[in-house]
Design a protein around this motif. Structure first.
Motif, PDB file in Angstrom:
ATOM      1  N   THR A 138       3.061  14.213   3.280  1.00 39.21           N
ATOM      2  CA  THR A 138       2.193  13.251   2.596  1.00 39.21           C
ATOM      3  C   THR A 138       0.867  13.917   2.257  1.00 39.21           C
ATOM      4  OG1 THR A 138       1.157  12.435   4.624  1.00 39.21           O
ATOM      5  CG2 THR A 138       3.265  11.441   3.981  1.00 39.21           C
ATOM      6  N   GLU A 139       0.019  13.166   1.588  1.00 42.33           N
ATOM      7  CA  GLU A 139      -1.295  13.694   1.217  1.00 42.33           C
ATOM      8  C   GLU A 139      -2.168  13.956   2.426  1.00 42.33           C
ATOM      9  OE1 GLU A 139      -3.625   9.466   0.481  1.00 42.33           O
ATOM     10  OE2 GLU A 139      -2.626  10.430  -1.211  1.00 42.33           O
ATOM     11  N   ASN A 140      -1.800  13.394   3.574  1.00 50.24           N
ATOM     12  CA  ASN A 140      -2.599  13.547   4.785  1.00 50.24           C
ATOM     13  C   ASN A 140      -2.218  14.760   5.623  1.00 50.24           C
ATOM     14  OD1 ASN A 140      -4.025  11.116   4.270  1.00 50.24           O
ATOM     15  ND2 ASN A 140      -2.310   9.941   5.118  1.00 50.24           N
TER      16      ASN A 140
ATOM     17  N   LYS B 104      -1.326  16.299  -4.076  1.00 48.95           N
ATOM     18  CA  LYS B 104      -0.452  15.183  -3.727  1.00 48.95           C
ATOM     19  C   LYS B 104      -1.300  13.934  -3.540  1.00 48.95           C
ATOM     20  CE  LYS B 104       2.837  15.967  -0.674  1.00 48.95           C
ATOM     21  NZ  LYS B 104       4.086  16.026  -1.457  1.00 48.95           N
ATOM     22  N   GLY B 105      -0.875  12.816  -4.104  1.00 51.10           N
ATOM     23  CA  GLY B 105      -1.580  11.553  -3.932  1.00 51.10           C
ATOM     24  C   GLY B 105      -3.032  11.631  -4.371  1.00 51.10           C
ATOM     25  N   ARG B 106      -3.937  11.307  -3.422  1.00 47.71           N
ATOM     26  CA  ARG B 106      -5.372  11.280  -3.737  1.00 47.71           C
ATOM     27  C   ARG B 106      -6.059  12.615  -3.498  1.00 47.71           C
ATOM     28  NH1 ARG B 106      -8.269   8.583  -0.401  1.00 47.71           N
ATOM     29  NH2 ARG B 106      -6.760   8.673   1.304  1.00 47.71           N
ATOM     30  N   GLN B 107      -5.292  13.657  -3.195  1.00 49.62           N
ATOM     31  CA  GLN B 107      -5.899  14.954  -2.882  1.00 49.62           C
ATOM     32  C   GLN B 107      -6.747  15.493  -4.024  1.00 49.62           C
ATOM     33  OE1 GLN B 107      -2.683  17.535  -1.710  1.00 49.62           O
ATOM     34  NE2 GLN B 107      -2.596  16.742   0.381  1.00 49.62           N
TER      35      GLN B 107
ATOM     36  N   THR C 180      -8.723  13.959  -5.944  1.00 50.41           N
ATOM     37  CA  THR C 180     -10.063  13.357  -5.944  1.00 50.41           C
ATOM     38  C   THR C 180     -10.845  13.692  -4.681  1.00 50.41           C
ATOM     39  OG1 THR C 180      -9.178  11.305  -4.990  1.00 50.41           O
ATOM     40  CG2 THR C 180      -9.273  11.447  -7.399  1.00 50.41           C
ATOM     41  N   LEU C 181     -10.134  14.020  -3.607  1.00 51.22           N
ATOM     42  CA  LEU C 181     -10.802  14.302  -2.339  1.00 51.22           C
ATOM     43  C   LEU C 181     -11.255  15.756  -2.218  1.00 51.22           C
ATOM     44  CD1 LEU C 181      -8.452  12.356   0.104  1.00 51.22           C
ATOM     45  CD2 LEU C 181     -10.707  11.648  -0.701  1.00 51.22           C
TER      46      LEU C 181
END
Length: 324
Positions: free
Chosen positions: A125-127, A164-167, A169-170
């Protein structure tokens, strides 16, 4: 407490042995006294250069110093490539060798922003996972002439991050990918091609060395050199040659003086010469540790040390809880 005011426990280096007043050769820990520990504890930053840090820790037991060193090597986490999906590899490098080489590439990603992957068989996952791709092709011979494309070498800078995912923007791409862009991955010839997907996860060095955040982390005891008598003339220059450069200096009068004992490697070469063997006393301060940390680049050396202390603290709290 200033260094010159404290009682320094020492190890004396004789020709064939290490001598102390105690029977433990200076290696056993003293009885724990927290107030005394607070008074003696000092930390001094000595030198900082690029990814390398040298600092002193004074007043801790050798077991604590060694625990911190081992934790920095094997239990402070970092991000590294764990899985390589090879869709096409027509180079002369075997798949498993290429995957191993990719796994050892240091990544900039800060492991403190990611979680450990709970199940290695599940999709990340993005985490807990970073995804990259490596698509590189060495051009074939042109139809209109004998020239070739000059992309014979594939470097780590060719690895592209796929958020991946919100990566996206982070994090910024410059803070995620390989630390060095010029690590050679493969030498190629016209027609050779690489098409890979790479997955990086968080891990620790005791599982695999690629997860270790340090290139090296080590310590040594502070050397001390005491001149027992005056050494002059040719003997002074002989004494100077017995030590590392910069340790002994011969002044204008031709007399040997101790310039910087810290640089000494404690080789004990002086005992080879009977005429000067009794002129010096070699020792090391038993509770003064000179630490050197060389980071691979993902974390600053100072941060690696702090994270190691946090891990050690957590271990101590776990033991205290079990005792209760």
């Amino acid at each position: 407490m200033p260094r010159h005011e404290r009682n320094k426990p020492k190890l004396t280096l004789e020709e064939y042995k290490v001598k102390t007043d105690a029977e433990d050769y200076g290696l056993a820990d003293e009885l724990w006294d927290f107030e005394r520990f607070q008074q003696k504890l000092q930390m001094v930053r000595v030198h900082r250069e690029d990814k390398k840090l040298e600092f002193d820790i004074i007043g801790i037991p050798v077991s604590v110093a060694n625990a911190i060193r081992r934790i920095m090597l094997s239990e402070v986490p970092s991000m590294a490539i764990e899985k390589v999906y090879i869709y096409n590899n027509t180079t002369i490098i075997q798949d498993e060798v290429l995957a191993h080489r990719l796994g050892l590439i240091p990544l900039k990603a800060d492991p403190r922003f990611f979680e450990y992957k709970s199940d290695p068989n599940e999709e990340g996952t993005e985490n807990d996972t970073l995804e990259f791709e490596l698509k590189f092709r060495c051009g074939k011979k042109d139809k209109d002439g004998p020239s070739y494309e000059k992309n014979y070498n594939c470097y780590s800078g060719q690895i592209k991050w796929l958020p991946k995912g919100r990566q996206g923007t982070l994090y910024k791409e410059k803070d995620i990918g390989p630390i060095e862009a010029d690590i050679l991955l493969a030498k190629m010839r016209p027609g050779h091609e690489l098409d890979l997907k790479l997955l990086a996860v968080k891990g620790i060095g005791k599982d695999h060395a690629k997860f270790s955040p340090v290139a090296t982390a080590w310590y040594r005891l502070l050397p001390e050199i005491t001149l027992n008598r005056e050494v002059v003339g040719q003997d002074a220059y002989l004494l100077q040659k017995c030590f590392s450069p910069g340790v002994i200096e011969v002044d204008k009068s031709g007399k040997a003086v101790v310039k910087e004992a810290r640089n000494d490697s404690c080789s004990r070469n002086v005992y080879r010469y009977p005429q000067i063997a009794d002129a010096v006393t070699l020792s090391r301060v038993r509770d003064h540790f000179i630490f050197t940390i060389e980071s691979v680049g993902a974390m600053e050396p100072e941060d690696i040390f702090i994270e190691a202390v946090k891990v050690l603290k957590k271990k101590c709290l776990t033991i205290l809880e079990e005792i209760k």
